[in-house]
Write an enzyme that holds these catalytic residues in place. Structure first.
Site, PDB file in Angstrom:
ATOM      1  N   LYS B 171       1.242  13.147  -0.084  1.00 15.00           N
ATOM      2  CA  LYS B 171       0.569  12.519  -1.229  1.00 15.00           C
ATOM      3  C   LYS B 171      -0.928  12.379  -0.939  1.00 15.00           C
ATOM      4  O   LYS B 171      -1.770  12.608  -1.816  1.00 15.00           O
ATOM      5  CB  LYS B 171       1.170  11.145  -1.534  1.00 15.00           C
ATOM      6  CG  LYS B 171       0.548  10.421  -2.732  1.00 15.00           C
ATOM      7  CD  LYS B 171       0.876  11.079  -4.060  1.00 15.00           C
ATOM      8  CE  LYS B 171       0.089  10.541  -5.244  1.00 15.00           C
ATOM      9  NZ  LYS B 171       0.512   9.230  -5.716  1.00 15.00           N
ATOM     10  N   LYS B 239      -8.956   4.014  -3.735  1.00 18.72           N
ATOM     11  CA  LYS B 239      -8.009   3.446  -2.771  1.00 18.72           C
ATOM     12  C   LYS B 239      -7.310   4.577  -2.001  1.00 18.72           C
ATOM     13  O   LYS B 239      -7.194   4.546  -0.779  1.00 18.72           O
ATOM     14  CB  LYS B 239      -6.950   2.610  -3.506  1.00 18.72           C
ATOM     15  CG  LYS B 239      -5.908   1.970  -2.597  1.00 18.72           C
ATOM     16  CD  LYS B 239      -4.557   1.778  -3.314  1.00 18.72           C
ATOM     17  CE  LYS B 239      -3.776   3.090  -3.384  1.00 18.72           C
ATOM     18  NZ  LYS B 239      -2.383   2.976  -3.811  1.00 18.72           N
TER      19      LYS B 239
END
Lengths: 292, 292, 292, 292
Positions: B171, B239
Site C-alpha cells: 500500500k 499521512k
C-alpha cells in the site's frame, strides 16, 4: 498518392518509409549510410544520393533524424531541404528535437513557402514496423489537414496539438512522464524487495489500481527480472530530458520531479548504462540503496 | 457465514460492513460516533456499544481506522480487540498504517492466539460501496485462506503479497507511485499550458502511449479544468507519504523521487489544500511557476 | 561548586565530565561499560554503579546519550534519572535527540520538580576535550541561568535559544546546513575535477568569496584528497537527518534541499560508508557520476 | 603602464575601468549607453564610440558583459574585438558566461594571435569599487603572467585555476555553492521560526560552528528581517544556474542538490522576484510552507 522524399532511414525511419511505399506512395529515400537506402529500394522505393535529390520534386518531405543539430543541418543547411524543396511542399519532421528548433524550422520554411509540421512519434520500432505509431503534430491546421493522409500510413493515433513546436512540446512532456514513471516504479520495486514482499503479486495488485500505468504494464515484469534488453536507449532518453529542461528554462518554468529524474537518468548514463533500455534506471536505484 | 465484529464505520468502513451484512454475515459494528452504528443497524447489522462488545464471540474482527496510533489504541489497548478476542479469531486490519505497526499487531495477536492480517484497500469510496476494492494482504498463508471468503464480500482483487506487514508495504508503494504520477502529470500540464499547447488533445495522445496511467485516465481531464472536488484528501496522502518515508528509513532505503513528491504534498497541505483531492497538487505546481 | 551526576561517558561525555572535574566540580559518573567509569575516576571523579547512584544527591545531572530512545529509557525509565533526582535538581541533556522528545522530558521533569534543559553541543571530540564546545540550550530562562556556570566548564559558546526543545531544533538546523554544505561542496568538487580545473587553486578562490564556509575550511582539502578518516560518522549524521525530517513533519514543514541531502546521506549509509566521516558523502557523488 | 580598451561599463565594469585609470593605465572605454562612457571620461579615461575604436592599438582588452551571447557578439562578431585587436594583444573577459563559450573565444583569439583569458569575478559592486574582487582565471600560464599586473588594479585575490574555460567553471561552482547555501539557510530559518526558536540567538550559534558560512555572515541577519534590498539579482543567479546546468550536462555530470536549488531559483524568478537580491529565495521557501 504523393511523391515523397524521405531523409533518415534508421531504425524508425526505415520502416516508416517502407510503410509509405506500401500505402502506394512514391518514395525517394536518402540516408548517410548506403545500406539503408538499398533496403528501401528492396522495399519498393527509389534511391536518392543526396538530400537535394530526395527533395527534388517531392510534394512531401519526411525527416527522421537523431537530434536538433542534425535537423538544423539537414533542413536549414546550405545544401539542405529548404534550399531544394519546391514551393508549396510539405515538410514533416518526425525527429524528437527542441520545440524552439522546430519553430525556427517552421519560420525558415515559411519564408521558402514550404509548410512545415513537427510530428514526433511514440511507440518505438514495433509500432514503426506495424505503422501504428502515435504522432503528436504541431503546425498550421491546413498543413495538418494536408498531411493526414500520408501520416495515416505510418501512425494509428494522429493528433494535432497546436502551432509549430507544439508536437515537440507534447513529446517532451511524454518523455518527462515516462522517465518519471520508470523512476517511481524502480523506487517502489526496491522498496518492496527490501521489505521481503512477493513482488510478482505486488506488481499485480499495484497494476490493478490507481498506481497502474503503461510503464508498469510494459516493463514491470522485466524490471523485476532485471531484463534491460534492447529497447529505448537510456542515452536517447537522456538527450530527451535535455530537451525537456531546455524547453522548461526557455519558458521560465520549473519542474522539480522532471528535473530530479533527469539527474537520475544522467547518472545512469554517466555510470555506463546508456545503451540499455531506459528501464535500466532501476539498476541505479538499486545501487543507490547498496543492493544488487 | 461468519460472526463478524467491525470497528470503524467511516466513509470506507461503513459500506464495507454493509456489504458483509449483504453477503449474509452477522455483523456487530462499533464506531465512536453513534450515528454510523445506527446506519449499520439500518443496513441489517447489530449495534455494539464498545470494542469489547463488538469483539465478543466474533470469528472475524475487522478494523478500519485512520492511522497507526488509532490501530495501536484500539487493537493493543487495555480494553482493546486483543484483550477481548476469542482464541482462534481472525483479525483483519484494513487501515492504512505503518508496516512496522502491522508487524507489531501481528506479533501481539499471535501471543493471544489470534491470527492477524494487514489488509489495506485501494479504490476509494465508490469501490467500497460496490464491494470491488483491491485488497493487498500481508500475513500467514493459512490466515489468508481463512479470510478469503469474507474479503470476497468487500473486494474484487484480493492478493496475498507476503508475511505480516507486506500488505502495508505494498500500500505504501502504491501511494508513492500515485503521488508521483499526480506530480508528474501536474508538471506536464503546466509545461504544456505554458507552451500554448492544446492540452485536451495533448492529454489524449499522452494517454494513448507509454505515458498513459490510471492517474491520467481518472484525473487528467479534471486537473485540466482545475476541479479538485471531493476525493482522496491530500492530508491523508500526506499521512501516507509519512508512512512511506518511515518505512524507507526503517529499512535503510532511499527513494529520491518519492521523497521529493512527499515534500510537494507536504507543501500543499501547509498551504491549506489538505481537504482537496490529492490531484490538487497541481495547484502548487502551478503556483510554483508563478501561474494561476 | 556543584555536585554533579554524569551519565554517558563516551567519546564526547568522557572529556566533558573530566572538564567538569577540572573546574572543581564533584562528579559521579555512570556508564554502561565500566572502563569509561574507571577513566573518570583516574581523572578525579567518582564511580557510580547505576543511574540511581549517579543521580543521588546531585544538584546537576548531565546526560550524553546516543539517541532519543536512550534518553527516554535513562531519564524517563522506571529506575531512571527522574525516579531518583532530588527536587530542584537541574537536568542538562547534551544528547542530540528529537525536539519533541526533549519537550516530553522537560514536561516529565517539571512534574517531579526537576528543571530540564536540552543542551546539544557542536564541535566534536577536539572541542569536547578542550572544553570549547558550542552549546545550544533550550528551556526556561531561570534554568539556563542556573546552568551557565557548569556549562562554562565544557563550552565556549553557550547560547539560550528558546523554550524546551529549542536547543534540539537549532541542532537539527545545524545538521541540515552542515550536511547540505558537504553535499554542495562534493558536487562542486566533482564538477571541477571533471572539467580539468586545478582544484587546489579552485578551492582557495571559492573559500575566499561568498562560497566560503566552515565546511570548506575544515574539510575541503581532505575531501580533495579523498581522506575520510575518523571524524563525525555518516551513520550519526543519518540519524540526525532523521530527526530533522521528523521535526519538519511534526511542524507541517517542507525542506526540499534538506530532504534531498538526507536521501544522499541515507544512500551513503546503505552503500556501507556509515563509519566514515560525513564528508565521505563525496564518495557517493563521485560514484553517481561514474567516476572514481 | 598599459594601453587598455574596456568594453562594458556597467555596475561592475564602470568601477573596474575607473580603478584601472587610477592605477595609471590609459583606458579607452566603450559602452552601448553613452552616459557610462561619460562617467569614465570624468574618471580620467577616454571615450570610444565603437568596439573597434576601443580596441584599436590596445595592449589589453577587457570585456564585462551580461551573458554568453553578448560575449559571442562583441568578441567574435563581424565588427568585434577580434576583428580589430592587434596581434599579441591580451583579451581579458570578466563576464560570467558558459565555459564552452569561453573556450570557443580562446580558440578564435588564438587564430588571430590574441591571447585570451576568462576571468570572472566575485565580490559584487562593493568590491568592484574597492578594487578588491576575487578573480578566477582560466587560460595559458604566460597570458596569466602577462595579465597579473593589470588584474592587480581591480582584484585582491587573483588565482590561475587552469586552462581556457577553467575560470568560468570555478565561477559556476561558486554560484552553485552560493545558491545552495542560501537555500539551506532559508530552509533552516523557516524551520527555526516554525518551532518558535529565537532566531537571532540561533543564527549566532549556527554561525559559530560547522554550519557557518560567508552567506550566513553576509545575509543571515537581513534574511531574518526579510530585507531583500539591492544586491545580486535573483534573475542573474538564475542565468548562472543555467550555465551550471549546461556545463554539467556537457560534461555528462549530475549534481542533484545544485539542480534542485536551480529549480527553486527558477521558481522564484517565475513568481516575480527576479529583481530582488538572491537571498529572496527565502520568500519562496517561506511561501512553500504556507507561512508569510
Amino acid at each position: 498518392m504523393s511523391k515523397i522524399g524521405f531523409i533518415g532511414l534508421g531504425i524508425m525511419g526505415g520502416p516508416m518509409a517502407a510503410n509509405l511505399v506500401a500505402a502506394g506512395h512514391e518514395v525517394a529515400g536518402y540516408n548517410r549510410s548506403r545500406a539503408k537506402v538499398d533496403q528501401l529500394v528492396a522495399d519498393g522505393g527509389t534511391a536518392a544520393s543526396s538530400v537535394a535529390e530526395a527533395v527534388a520534386g517531392a510534394e512531401v518531405v519526411f525527416t527522421m533524424l537523431p537530434d536538433s543539430p542534425d535537423v538544423e543541418a539537414v533542413v536549414l543547411g546550405e545544401d539542405g531541404v529548404l534550399a531544394h524543396a519546391q514551393r508549396g511542399a510539405l515538410l514533416v519532421d518526425c525527429s524528437t528535437i527542441r520545440p524552439d528548433t522546430a519553430r525556427r524550422v517552421a519560420e525558415a520554411a515559411a519564408q521558402r513557402e514550404v509548410r512545415a509540421l513537427d510530428a514526433p512519434v511514440s511507440g518505438g520500432e514495433p509500432k514503426a514496423i506495424d505503422g501504428t505509431l502515435s504522432i503528436m503534430v504541431g503546425g498550421a491546421a491546413d498543413a495538418f489537414a494536408a498531411a493526414e493522409d500520408v501520416l495515416g500510413a505510418v501512425g494509428a493515433t494522429i493528433v494535432h496539438v497546436g502551432p509549430a513546436g507544439a508536437g515537440q512540446t507534447v513529446k517532451a512532456a511524454n518523455q518527462l512522464i515516462v522517465a518519471g514513471n520508470i523512476g517511481l516504479l524502480a523506487e517502489a520495486l526496491v522498496f518492496l524487495e527490501a521489505h521481503g514482499v512477493d513482488t510478482e503479486a505486488g506488481l499485480d495488485v499495484l497494476g490493478g489500481g490507481l498506481a497502474g500505468s503503461s510503464v508498469l504494464n510494459a516493463k514491470g515484469a522485466k524490471m523485476r527480472d532485471r531484463e534491460f534488453g534492447p529497447g529505448f536507449r537510456l542515452e536517447l532518453h537522456h538527450k530527451d530530458m535535455g530537451i525537456v529542461q531546455a524547453a522548461a528554462r526557455e519558458a521560465g518554468l520549473t519542474a522539480p520531479l522532471g528535473t530530479l529524474v533527469a539527474q537520475l537518468v544522467a547518472a545512469s548514463v554517466a555510470q555506463g548504462d546508456g545503451a540499455l533500455d531506459h528501464s535500466a534506471l532501476l539498476k541505479q536505484i538499486t545501487q543507490l540503496n547498496g543492493r544488487s
